[in-house]
Design a protein around this motif. Sequence first.
Motif, short mmCIF file in Angstrom:
data_model
loop_
_atom_site.label_atom_id
_atom_site.label_comp_id
_atom_site.label_asym_id
_atom_site.label_seq_id
_atom_site.Cartn_x
_atom_site.Cartn_y
_atom_site.Cartn_z
N PHE A 99 120.38 51.01 93.53
CA PHE A 99 120.86 49.86 92.75
C PHE A 99 120.12 48.60 93.18
N MET A 100 120.03 48.37 94.48
CA MET A 100 119.40 47.15 94.99
C MET A 100 117.93 47.07 94.58
N VAL A 101 117.22 48.19 94.70
CA VAL A 101 115.80 48.20 94.39
C VAL A 101 115.56 47.96 92.89
N VAL A 102 116.30 48.67 92.04
CA VAL A 102 116.12 48.52 90.59
C VAL A 102 116.52 47.11 90.15
N PHE A 103 117.59 46.58 90.71
CA PHE A 103 118.04 45.23 90.36
C PHE A 103 116.96 44.20 90.68
N VAL A 104 116.41 44.29 91.90
CA VAL A 104 115.38 43.33 92.32
C VAL A 104 114.16 43.42 91.41
N ARG A 105 113.74 44.64 91.08
CA ARG A 105 112.59 44.82 90.19
C ARG A 105 112.84 44.20 88.82
N LEU A 106 114.02 44.49 88.25
CA LEU A 106 114.34 43.96 86.92
C LEU A 106 114.55 42.45 86.95
N LYS A 107 115.08 41.95 88.03
CA LYS A 107 115.33 40.51 88.15
C LYS A 107 114.02 39.73 88.10
N ARG A 108 112.95 40.35 88.58
CA ARG A 108 111.65 39.69 88.59
C ARG A 108 110.93 39.77 87.25
N GLN A 109 111.49 40.58 86.33
CA GLN A 109 110.89 40.70 85.01
C GLN A 109 111.55 39.72 84.06
N SER A 110 110.76 39.06 83.23
CA SER A 110 111.32 38.18 82.21
C SER A 110 111.85 39.01 81.05
N GLY A 111 113.00 38.62 80.54
CA GLY A 111 113.56 39.29 79.38
C GLY A 111 114.47 40.46 79.70
N SER A 112 114.67 40.76 80.99
CA SER A 112 115.56 41.88 81.33
C SER A 112 117.02 41.45 81.23
N ALA A 113 117.90 42.43 81.06
CA ALA A 113 119.33 42.13 80.88
C ALA A 113 119.95 41.53 82.14
N VAL A 114 119.42 41.89 83.32
CA VAL A 114 120.02 41.41 84.57
C VAL A 114 119.59 39.99 84.89
N GLU A 115 118.76 39.38 84.03
CA GLU A 115 118.31 38.02 84.28
C GLU A 115 119.49 37.05 84.34
N ALA A 116 120.55 37.34 83.59
CA ALA A 116 121.71 36.45 83.55
C ALA A 116 122.62 36.62 84.76
N VAL A 117 122.42 37.67 85.55
CA VAL A 117 123.24 37.92 86.75
C VAL A 117 122.62 37.17 87.92
N SER A 118 123.40 36.31 88.57
CA SER A 118 122.87 35.51 89.67
C SER A 118 122.67 36.36 90.92
N TRP A 119 121.75 35.92 91.78
CA TRP A 119 121.44 36.65 93.01
C TRP A 119 122.67 36.75 93.91
N ARG A 120 123.54 35.72 93.89
CA ARG A 120 124.69 35.75 94.79
C ARG A 120 125.70 36.84 94.40
N ASN A 121 125.59 37.33 93.15
CA ASN A 121 126.50 38.39 92.71
C ASN A 121 125.97 39.79 93.03
N LEU A 122 124.71 39.87 93.48
CA LEU A 122 124.10 41.18 93.74
C LEU A 122 124.88 42.01 94.77
N PRO A 123 125.22 41.48 95.95
CA PRO A 123 125.96 42.31 96.92
C PRO A 123 127.29 42.82 96.37
N THR A 124 128.03 41.95 95.68
CA THR A 124 129.34 42.34 95.16
C THR A 124 129.21 43.43 94.11
N VAL A 125 128.30 43.24 93.15
CA VAL A 125 128.15 44.22 92.07
C VAL A 125 127.62 45.54 92.61
N ALA A 126 126.64 45.47 93.54
CA ALA A 126 126.08 46.70 94.11
C ALA A 126 127.14 47.48 94.88
N LEU A 127 127.94 46.78 95.68
CA LEU A 127 129.00 47.45 96.43
C LEU A 127 130.08 48.00 95.50
#
Length: 382
Positions: A99-127
């Motif tokens: 989850f962490m790896v795919v999220f970080v990869r997609l977050k760095r891409q423009s136009g991905s769905a996870v762009e709207a998810v803030s970095w501070r929410n990553l630990p909570t959502v991943a857990l």
Amino acid sequence: MLNERHTLELPDALKAQLGVKSGEQVEVRIGADELKISTPRPVEVKKRRWGMIILTFVMSCVFLGYFMVRKIYQVSLVGSESVATMVLLLTTLSGLMSFMVVFVRLKRQSGSAVEAVSWRNLPTVALAFALISFMLMAGLFWIAGRLFKGASFDLVTSTALFALMTSVEIQAINSLVPQLSSRLLTNIFIAVIVSGVILAMISNQNLYWWKHNLSFLGTNKAVDSWEFNLALFFSGLILLALVDYLFASLKRIFPKSRQLLVLRILLTLLAIDLGMVGAFPNNLEIHSLHTRLAGYLIFLILGLIFGIRWLLPDISTDFQHISWMIAAALLAGEILFQVVGYLSLTAFEIMAFLLAFSWLVMLFERLNDYLEPIQNQRYVIK
């Protein structure tokens, strides 16, 4: 322009800018205030596939190596050193890492769905994803352990079973992360709290927990009370992430709405309070604290229900009527429990929980509706 056959007509200059030609596919993301066009990235898909294979292989080697070092060549299905234990530990860890790896990869891409998810929410959502996976697998092994009592496998078969479950877990995570959205977070919130409560009920069926109260499931007298408490704690964290995600997006639609700001504060307090109810179970030494926190939940829910007419922009008449009906049912339950004595404490708690939880889910569905239409669709360039 778009037509029913999912073709997209673009100016030649825009085709050149996007680097696409007629007959090729593009992905169109339609949001409340945006439209993004992107080209599929097969290279990223291949990377994720190879990543899944490598991670499954590494974890399978760890699984095999553990039992070889321990000189255990016949592995039980369930137990302290079993397929179930290793799956719950290593497979859940694999899903979390994936989850962490795919999220970080997609977050760095423009136009991905996870762009709207803030970095501070990553630990909570991943857990949260890891917790859902853990609970689901724990439930499956609980059932399997009762259906196949005493079952065991040789080392090769058990390793193959472990590898299969790990690859399914990683593939599921890889498929879900690109679809991350407020609606998916809402569904995660529902899944975590419902699965945690149900598992706690099943685990304590022989202790007749319903003769005490719902909070008994989280006390030190219950079996596996961590399931109930952890579900409440993570539900609070997911709710916190969901509120942050939703209202960050709603701010673009209602930039200066004081009502939405008050609604956000109340929902944030509700999320924190829900997490604290799980963090401080109803044990004897902290009974008063737990009771106070649970009482705050009721006040916050009632405040939201009674104030929703003023807090939510353009509230529908149907939702307003449903809110009043739920509020009336909560008050009726309180009277039947406190005054009439018709309902037991457990019955009242379950009824109140179901009513409040249902209303909260409906509220988030209404908030999600403000962000619609949001969809991903692939079109062929004309």
